[in-house]
Design a protein around this motif. Structure first.
Motif, short mmCIF file in Angstrom:
data_model
loop_
_atom_site.label_atom_id
_atom_site.label_comp_id
_atom_site.label_asym_id
_atom_site.label_seq_id
_atom_site.Cartn_x
_atom_site.Cartn_y
_atom_site.Cartn_z
N LEU A 79 0.80 -1.22 0.00
CA LEU A 79 0.00 0.00 0.00
C LEU A 79 0.84 1.26 0.00
O LEU A 79 0.34 2.34 -0.35
CB LEU A 79 -0.95 -0.01 1.21
CG LEU A 79 -2.00 -1.12 1.21
CD1 LEU A 79 -2.88 -1.01 2.44
CD2 LEU A 79 -2.84 -1.10 -0.05
N GLN A 80 2.10 1.16 0.38
CA GLN A 80 2.99 2.32 0.35
C GLN A 80 3.51 2.62 -1.06
O GLN A 80 4.15 3.65 -1.28
CB GLN A 80 4.17 2.10 1.30
CG GLN A 80 3.79 2.18 2.76
CD GLN A 80 4.87 1.66 3.69
OE1 GLN A 80 5.99 1.37 3.26
NE2 GLN A 80 4.55 1.50 4.96
N ASP A 81 3.23 1.72 -2.01
CA ASP A 81 3.66 1.92 -3.39
C ASP A 81 3.00 3.18 -3.95
O ASP A 81 1.77 3.28 -3.97
CB ASP A 81 3.27 0.69 -4.22
CG ASP A 81 3.90 0.68 -5.60
OD1 ASP A 81 4.12 1.77 -6.16
OD2 ASP A 81 4.15 -0.42 -6.12
N ALA A 203 -2.28 5.73 11.48
CA ALA A 203 -2.75 5.90 12.86
C ALA A 203 -1.95 5.06 13.85
O ALA A 203 -1.89 5.41 15.04
CB ALA A 203 -4.23 5.54 12.95
N THR A 204 -1.35 3.95 13.41
CA THR A 204 -0.63 3.08 14.34
C THR A 204 0.89 3.24 14.25
O THR A 204 1.61 2.67 15.06
CB THR A 204 -0.98 1.60 14.10
OG1 THR A 204 -0.53 1.21 12.79
CG2 THR A 204 -2.47 1.37 14.22
N ARG A 205 1.37 3.99 13.28
CA ARG A 205 2.82 4.21 13.17
C ARG A 205 3.32 4.94 14.41
O ARG A 205 2.80 5.98 14.80
CB ARG A 205 3.12 5.02 11.91
CG ARG A 205 4.61 5.22 11.63
CD ARG A 205 4.81 5.95 10.32
NE ARG A 205 4.38 5.14 9.19
CZ ARG A 205 5.15 4.26 8.56
NH1 ARG A 205 6.41 4.09 8.96
NH2 ARG A 205 4.68 3.57 7.54
N GLY A 206 4.33 4.39 15.07
CA GLY A 206 4.90 5.03 16.26
C GLY A 206 4.01 4.95 17.48
O GLY A 206 4.20 5.71 18.43
N ARG A 307 -8.19 -0.52 1.13
CA ARG A 307 -7.11 0.47 0.96
C ARG A 307 -7.31 1.67 1.88
O ARG A 307 -6.33 2.27 2.35
CB ARG A 307 -7.03 0.93 -0.49
CG ARG A 307 -6.64 -0.18 -1.46
CD ARG A 307 -6.25 0.40 -2.80
NE ARG A 307 -6.02 -0.64 -3.79
CZ ARG A 307 -5.31 -0.47 -4.89
NH1 ARG A 307 -4.75 0.69 -5.13
NH2 ARG A 307 -5.15 -1.46 -5.75
N ASP A 308 -8.55 2.05 2.12
CA ASP A 308 -8.80 3.20 3.00
C ASP A 308 -8.41 2.89 4.44
O ASP A 308 -7.83 3.75 5.14
CB ASP A 308 -10.26 3.62 2.93
CG ASP A 308 -10.65 4.18 1.57
OD1 ASP A 308 -9.76 4.74 0.89
OD2 ASP A 308 -11.82 4.05 1.18
N ALA A 309 -8.73 1.68 4.90
CA ALA A 309 -8.39 1.30 6.27
C ALA A 309 -6.90 0.99 6.41
O ALA A 309 -6.33 1.12 7.50
CB ALA A 309 -9.20 0.08 6.70
N GLY A 310 -6.26 0.56 5.31
CA GLY A 310 -4.83 0.27 5.35
C GLY A 310 -4.50 -1.17 5.64
O GLY A 310 -3.35 -1.51 5.89
N TYR A 311 -5.50 -2.05 5.60
CA TYR A 311 -5.25 -3.48 5.85
C TYR A 311 -6.44 -4.31 5.34
O TYR A 311 -7.49 -3.75 5.04
CB TYR A 311 -4.99 -3.77 7.32
CG TYR A 311 -6.04 -3.29 8.28
CD1 TYR A 311 -7.11 -4.12 8.64
CD2 TYR A 311 -5.99 -2.01 8.84
CE1 TYR A 311 -8.07 -3.69 9.52
CE2 TYR A 311 -6.96 -1.57 9.72
CZ TYR A 311 -8.00 -2.40 10.05
OH TYR A 311 -8.96 -1.98 10.92
#
Length: 311
Positions: A79-81, A203-206, A307-311
């Protein structure tokens, strides 16, 4: 599709040995045209890509790509692509992968629960002293993330008698697990062991940082999610301050963990090389094949990524 009308599937899993996967694929789908990057053949023939740790922009080169299937449960790298094609993406949901993660987490929780770090320290000093461990029901374990892997780990720990708390973005109902979706700081306060199995999203990074870790008191941390969940510079200060007693890290901001990194030599930190739950080709290969056949039959892929939720 190739010149013979076969479905073309490209295995493009960087850093992964393809031979065990090809053996599993050939047993279950000899009718497919299996290719291994960089030997993709004509790029316009590629229908599906089975992927892991692909470079940025990699997937865009296949103009007739129908779907992407990841061999892992985490799809943050995909998804970071910045140039991701608009095709369905399926993450891995596999019994073998789940079992591996459950075994790893249970082993590390029991290691800390039964005071093994203290016994190891005593051995180094030549000290013979018995230490009283509480019963499992007197030990509170917190699981950050109650998805496929986190939910399975939480359920197993509860079945082993631990007092289990689980935090997730949306409420979950799991047997023996007290579920929370409020502030993480409040969730963490009673936890004696914390297991991170969150998906990696903005939202969960760091999320494991100096502020959140300060709500713990002598806890043990097990990070088997993603390296970016932890602010690495905040870990040793949290250990020094007594917020944490120990940590097991299986994932890191930079992998492999660089030589000379302070985590290698700190006796309070256990380093494993992103090996908590390697996807087993023998069970995951047929899972991928079944999902492709499902898609070819006009049905939606299982375990589709939002894709919107990220998972």
């Amino acid at each position: 599709m190739d010149a013979q009308g076969k479905t073309v599937v490209l295995f493009a899993c960087f850093g992964v040995r393809p031979e065990p996967w090809l053996a599993a694929f050939d047993q279950t789908a000899p009718d497919f045209d299996w290719r291994v990057w960089p030997d993709s053949g004509a790029k316009e023939e590629v229908d599906y890509v089975v992927v892991w740790a692909q470079p940025d922009g990699f997937l865009r080169q296949f103009p007739n790509l129908r779907a992407v299937l990841c061999i892992g449960a985490g799809v943050d790298r995909i998804l970071q692509d910045s140039d991701l094609p608009d095709v369905p993406i399926a993450r891995m949901r596999d019994a073998g992968l789940t079992q591996g993660m459950v075994e790893f987490v249970l082993a590390r929780v029991l290691h800390y629960h039964r005071l093994m770090p203290a016994y190891e320290a005593q051995q180094r000093e030549g000290v013979w002293r018995q230490l009283a461990a509480p019963l499992a029901g007197e030990r509170t374990v917190g699981i950050l993330g109650l998805g496929q892997l986190g939910g399975a780990c939480a359920t197993r720990l509860a079945a082993n008698g631990f007092s289990v708390r689980g935090w997730s973005r949306t409420p979950k109902d799991l047997p023996g697990v007290a579920a929370f979706d409020g502030p993480i700081e409040v969730f963490l306060e009673p936890c004696e062991v914390v297991v991170c199995l969150l998906p990696l999203t903005p939202a969960t990074r760091g999320v494991l940082n100096a502020r959140t870790l300060s709500h713990l008191s002598g806890a043990s941390l097990i990070n088997v999610g993603r390296g970016a969940h932890l602010v690495e510079a905040d870990l040793i200060p949290a250990l020094d301050a007594g917020h944490l007693s120990n940590a097991t890290l299986d994932v890191f901001a930079t992998e492999p963990l660089p030589a000379g990194h302070p985590f290698w030599s700190d006796p309070r930190i256990t380093v494993t090389p992103h090996a908590s739950a390697l996807t087993p080709p023998g069970t995951a290969g047929p899972t991928i094949v079944a999902n492709i056949r499902r898609h070819l039959a006009g049905e939606a892929l299982l375990d589709l990524v939002d894709r919107d939720a990220g998972y």
